[in-house]
Design an enzyme around this catalytic site. Structure first.
Site, PDB file in Angstrom:
ATOM      1  N   GLY A  72      53.817  25.793 -85.164  1.00 53.56           N
ATOM      2  CA  GLY A  72      52.630  26.633 -85.045  1.00 53.56           C
ATOM      3  C   GLY A  72      52.851  28.048 -85.537  1.00 53.56           C
ATOM      4  O   GLY A  72      53.768  28.720 -85.087  1.00 53.56           O
ATOM      5  N   SER A  73      52.020  28.541 -86.440  1.00 48.55           N
ATOM      6  CA  SER A  73      52.330  29.819 -87.066  1.00 48.55           C
ATOM      7  C   SER A  73      51.213  30.247 -88.018  1.00 48.55           C
ATOM      8  O   SER A  73      50.098  29.748 -87.939  1.00 48.55           O
ATOM      9  CB  SER A  73      53.654  29.697 -87.823  1.00 48.55           C
ATOM     10  OG  SER A  73      53.693  28.462 -88.527  1.00 48.55           O
TER      11      SER A  73
END
Length: 225
Positions: free
Chosen positions: A187-188
């Site tokens: 996640g980013s």
């Protein structure tokens, strides 16, 4: 195409050790209690899915800027590129693509060119969808110079869950559009700073496919002096 090709995608080598760890935990959970073991199997399948690395068909027409990440456009605004890249301090159009834990996290080069700078900077782990994440969070910044002298920047930004940015490139390398340049675990966000005068062809909320979705068109004007 075989039916299995639709559901089973290649996995990036970065994910092998994580899948092995998740698999070992699943086996241990089966020994403790079978229902827990099946939960572990589900987590292992998710981990494999997270590190999938499907082939992408990148548009080859000159002058295109391709999305560097799967996900959703979360922000479009004017901002100065990261100082550590040594680019001009003039505000440029920044397009931010937010990746959740279900997106493919392999990042791809938006334009062909030469890597002029790669700069890592430690920082916080705020929610990557927030505006201030670009300035405050851990990040890895890459500047690519195109054949006409114009430059574009890609910035990998860590988030609440993502705590490890992986870069595959170094200064002086020549990259093709759509070529893999890194990934971020779990996640980013990836920011793209477009050259002066270039406007995005996407809008906030639009779904992006790394290496395939056209993010902007450079056009004939604005060449570096």
């Amino acid at each position: 195409m075989r039916m299995t090709d639709t559901f089973i995608k290649p996995m990036h080598p970065e994910g092998r050790k994580f899948v092995a760890i998740f698999g070992a935990i699943a086996l241990a959970l089966f020994i403790v209690w079978e229902p827990l073991g099946w939960i572990g199997v589900g987590a292992t399948v998710w981990c494999y899915y997270f590190f999938r690395d499907p082939e992408r068909v990148t548009p080859q027409r000159d002058g295109l800027v391709i999305s560097p990440a799967d996900g959703v456009v979360s922000l479009i605004e004017q901002a100065v590129p990261p100082a550590e890249l040594g680019m001009a301090d003039t505000p440029l159009t920044r397009v931010s693509v937010f990746m959740n834990v279900f997106n493919c996290h392999v990042n791809r080069t938006p334009v062909p060119g030469t890597v002029k700078a790669v700069a890592y900077r430690p920082g916080k782990f705020l929610n990557a969808s927030l505006d201030k994440a670009s300035e405050d969070n851990e990040r890895n910044s890459i500047c690519v110079e195109m054949a006409d002298g114009r430059q574009i920047a890609m910035v990998q930004i860590a988030g609440l869950v993502a705590r490890r940015i992986v870069s595959f490139v170094k200064g002086g390398e020549t990259l093709a559009a759509g070529e893999r340049f890194g990934l971020i675990r779990f996640g980013s966000r990836v920011d793209v700073y477009l050259p002066q005068g270039v406007q995005p062809l996407v809008s906030v909320g639009q779904t992006m496919v790394a290496g395939e979705t056209v993010l902007a068109e450079l056009g004939a004007g604005g060449r570096a002096a």
